[in-house]
Scaffold this motif. Structure first.
Motif, short mmCIF file in Angstrom:
data_model
loop_
_atom_site.label_atom_id
_atom_site.label_comp_id
_atom_site.label_asym_id
_atom_site.label_seq_id
_atom_site.Cartn_x
_atom_site.Cartn_y
_atom_site.Cartn_z
N ALA A 27 1.55 -4.94 5.14
CA ALA A 27 2.79 -5.72 5.11
C ALA A 27 2.88 -6.51 3.82
N PRO A 78 4.21 -1.69 1.42
CA PRO A 78 4.21 -0.92 2.65
C PRO A 78 4.97 0.40 2.44
N THR A 79 4.35 1.49 2.87
CA THR A 79 4.96 2.81 2.73
C THR A 79 4.81 3.59 4.02
N ARG A 111 9.48 -2.09 -0.05
CA ARG A 111 9.31 -1.16 1.08
C ARG A 111 9.75 0.22 0.63
N THR A 136 10.03 4.46 2.08
CA THR A 136 9.84 5.52 3.07
C THR A 136 10.12 6.85 2.39
#
Length: 128
Positions: free
Chosen positions: A22, A105-106, A77, A79
């Motif tokens: 995080a 974070p991924t 972040r 994704t």
């Protein structure tokens, strides 16, 4: 932008060298939510190879971030949507090359993309 990494050592599996559990954004002034970005050139044509598409994705992300007065240093972040799990290492390598020493974070998810030519799609959140 001030951030604080949270990688607890108890009660959760260990984070890896290229991953954090995080990141807390302290006193953000702005957030930028970027749609899934594909490895397409300015004419909307997909790069011929996975590496071509990853280069285009990061170039496209840099252009989108610049339009908001941000850089990859503002990403908090990420994704990745991969058409094949075999793309995970190349995607990771491209992310590390783009972000340098920064860890965020991924998540990587294997999906069927809307077009078979689209091998990877990346969406990000940035903050300033």
């Amino acid at each position: 932008m001030d951030t604080k990494i949270h990688n607890p050592s108890a009660g959760v599996y260990a984070a890896t060298d290229d991953y954090v559990h995080a990141i807390e954004v302290l006193d953000p002034q702005r957030f930028l939510f970027v749609s899934g970005t594909m490895g397409l050139d300015a004419d909307g044509i997909a790069g011929a190879t996975l590496d071509d598409q990853l280069r285009l994705i990061w170039s496209n992300l840099r252009a989108i971030l610049a339009s908001a007065g941000m850089t990859v240093d503002n990403i908090v972040r990420l994704t990745s949507y991969l058409r094949d799990p075999a793309y995970a290492q190349a995607n990771q390598d491209a992310r590390i090359a783009a972000l340098g020493e920064r860890r965020i974070p991924t998540t990587a998810i294997v999906v069927q993309t809307l077009s078979p030519d689209w091998l990877v799609e990346i969406e990000i959140v940035a903050s300033a």
